[in-house]
Enzyme design. Structure first.
Site, PDB file in Angstrom:
ATOM      1  N   CYS A 135      -3.012  -2.807   6.130  1.00 27.61           N
ATOM      2  CA  CYS A 135      -3.038  -1.505   6.810  1.00 27.61           C
ATOM      3  C   CYS A 135      -4.370  -1.500   7.431  1.00 27.61           C
ATOM      4  CB  CYS A 135      -2.555  -0.507   6.056  1.00 27.61           C
ATOM      5  SG  CYS A 135      -3.517  -0.485   4.364  1.00 27.61           S
TER       6      CYS A 135
ATOM      7  N   GLN B 138      -4.979  -0.302  -4.898  1.00 26.20           N
ATOM      8  CA  GLN B 138      -5.803  -1.695  -5.529  1.00 26.20           C
ATOM      9  C   GLN B 138      -6.426  -1.003  -6.799  1.00 26.20           C
ATOM     10  OE1 GLN B 138      -7.477  -4.376  -3.017  1.00 26.20           O
ATOM     11  NE2 GLN B 138      -8.845  -5.338  -4.628  1.00 26.20           N
TER      12      GLN B 138
ATOM     13  N   HIS C 124      -5.806  -5.986   3.001  1.00 28.82           N
ATOM     14  CA  HIS C 124      -4.899  -5.070   3.229  1.00 28.82           C
ATOM     15  C   HIS C 124      -4.422  -4.975   4.648  1.00 28.82           C
ATOM     16  CE1 HIS C 124      -5.671  -2.542  -0.387  1.00 28.82           C
ATOM     17  NE2 HIS C 124      -6.602  -3.498  -0.669  1.00 28.82           N
TER      18      HIS C 124
ATOM     19  N   CYS D  89       0.859  -1.201   0.041  1.00 25.28           N
ATOM     20  CA  CYS D  89      -0.115  -0.053   0.033  1.00 25.28           C
ATOM     21  C   CYS D  89       0.981   1.271   0.068  1.00 25.28           C
ATOM     22  CB  CYS D  89      -0.852  -0.049   1.288  1.00 25.28           C
ATOM     23  SG  CYS D  89      -1.361   1.514   1.819  1.00 25.28           S
ATOM     24  N   GLU D  90       0.627   2.067  -1.085  1.00 29.19           N
ATOM     25  CA  GLU D  90       1.472   3.258  -1.219  1.00 29.19           C
ATOM     26  C   GLU D  90       1.106   4.301   0.001  1.00 29.19           C
ATOM     27  OE1 GLU D  90       0.757   4.813  -5.024  1.00 29.19           O
ATOM     28  OE2 GLU D  90      -0.882   6.194  -4.300  1.00 29.19           O
ATOM     29  N   HIS D  91       0.161   4.192   0.939  1.00 30.65           N
ATOM     30  CA  HIS D  91      -0.136   5.083   1.863  1.00 30.65           C
ATOM     31  C   HIS D  91       0.201   4.698   3.214  1.00 30.65           C
ATOM     32  CE1 HIS D  91      -3.888   5.671  -0.918  1.00 30.65           C
ATOM     33  NE2 HIS D  91      -3.049   6.713  -1.206  1.00 30.65           N
ATOM     34  N   HIS D  92       0.539   3.578   3.401  1.00 33.56           N
ATOM     35  CA  HIS D  92       1.143   2.936   4.481  1.00 33.56           C
ATOM     36  C   HIS D  92       2.530   2.230   4.492  1.00 33.56           C
ATOM     37  CE1 HIS D  92      -3.033   3.715   5.526  1.00 33.56           C
ATOM     38  NE2 HIS D  92      -2.608   4.181   6.596  1.00 33.56           N
TER      39      HIS D  92
HETATM   40 ZN    ZN Z   1      -2.790   1.689   3.439  1.00 32.09          ZN
END
Ligand code: ZN
Length: 237
Positions: free
Chosen positions: A198, A168, A196, A127-130
């Protein structure tokens, strides 16, 4: 996407910068993608892999040291270099178009004009956010326009786009669009079913939910064709 566009038109007064940070953070937690293309800078590949590893290592060391870890411990000493190598050479090697697998096309000699479905392709991405993993199964289908590719190439394509910091929705679309280009047909469908970490291991800590995304091009936008694809996957439309 809308949020991103809004951000760009906001004048950068101090108050608005606060707002933009808030929006960006919100965007991250909601796992919304800002674009189909992975956001990359123009100079993304000016450095060699070795130069990137050498630069990432001290940064990761600094993170660990800031957390208070003792890097002189035998178990931890090699971690910064190990992580740097893993990022560049493994987990994120799909950022570089040079690593795209070759996609040799063959003539469809059997004149097989029905749907081909490759299901249950395992994928692991981050995941590019976490920067924590999400992973699951990809299901890929196409109807040949006269050309076919080796089945293992479908796995390779899923793997290539997975080896990037991802969301995703974007991953699903990137695989779908790449396959349309390679196979020279719009008739491509992708479904991805993922867990996920995260979401499961932090935040709301929901470890029972899965996320499903779909891409339906050409004939797969017709209900009957879409239903046939979903029937093969054993998922109710
Ligand atoms: Zn994430």
């Amino acid at each position: 996407m809308k949020q991103k566009e809004t951000l760009l038109t906001i004048p950068l007064s101090e108050e608005k910068i606060e707002l933009s940070h808030l929006l960006i953070e919100e965007m991250g937690d909601e796992h919304k993608a800002s674009s189909v293309d992975t956001p990359l800078r123009a100079d993304a590949f000016e450095k060699t892999d070795e130069e990137k590893i050498a630069l990432i290592e001290p940064h990761f060391r600094a993170i660990m040291e800031t957390l208070g870890m003792d890097l002189s411990d035998d178990s931890l000493r090699g971690t910064p270099l190990r992580v740097a190598k893993m990022y560049v050479k493994e987990l994120f090697q799909g950022l570089n178009p040079a690593n795209m697998p070759s996609m040799t096309l063959f003539e469809n000699k059997f004149q097989y004009n029905e749907m081909l479905v490759e299901k249950n392709i395992n994928f692991y991405t981050n995941c590019e956010h976490h920067f924590v993993p999400f992973f699951g199964k990809a299901h890929v289908a196409y109807i040949s326009s006269g050309k076919v590719i080796g089945l293992s190439k479908l796995n390779r394509l899923v793997e290539y786009y997975s080896k990037r910091p991802q969301v995703q929705e974007r991953l699903t679309m990137q695989i779908g669009k790449a396959l349309q280009t390679v196979l020279q047909t719009q008739d491509v469908a992708i479904m991805m079913d993922a867990k996920h970490l995260c979401v499961a291991s932090r935040g709301v800590k929901d470890d029972s939910s899965n996320t499903i995304t779909g891409f339906y091009g050409g004939k797969f936008q017709e209900e009957a064709t879409k239903a046939e694809f979903l029937k093969y996957l054993d998922i109710n439309a």
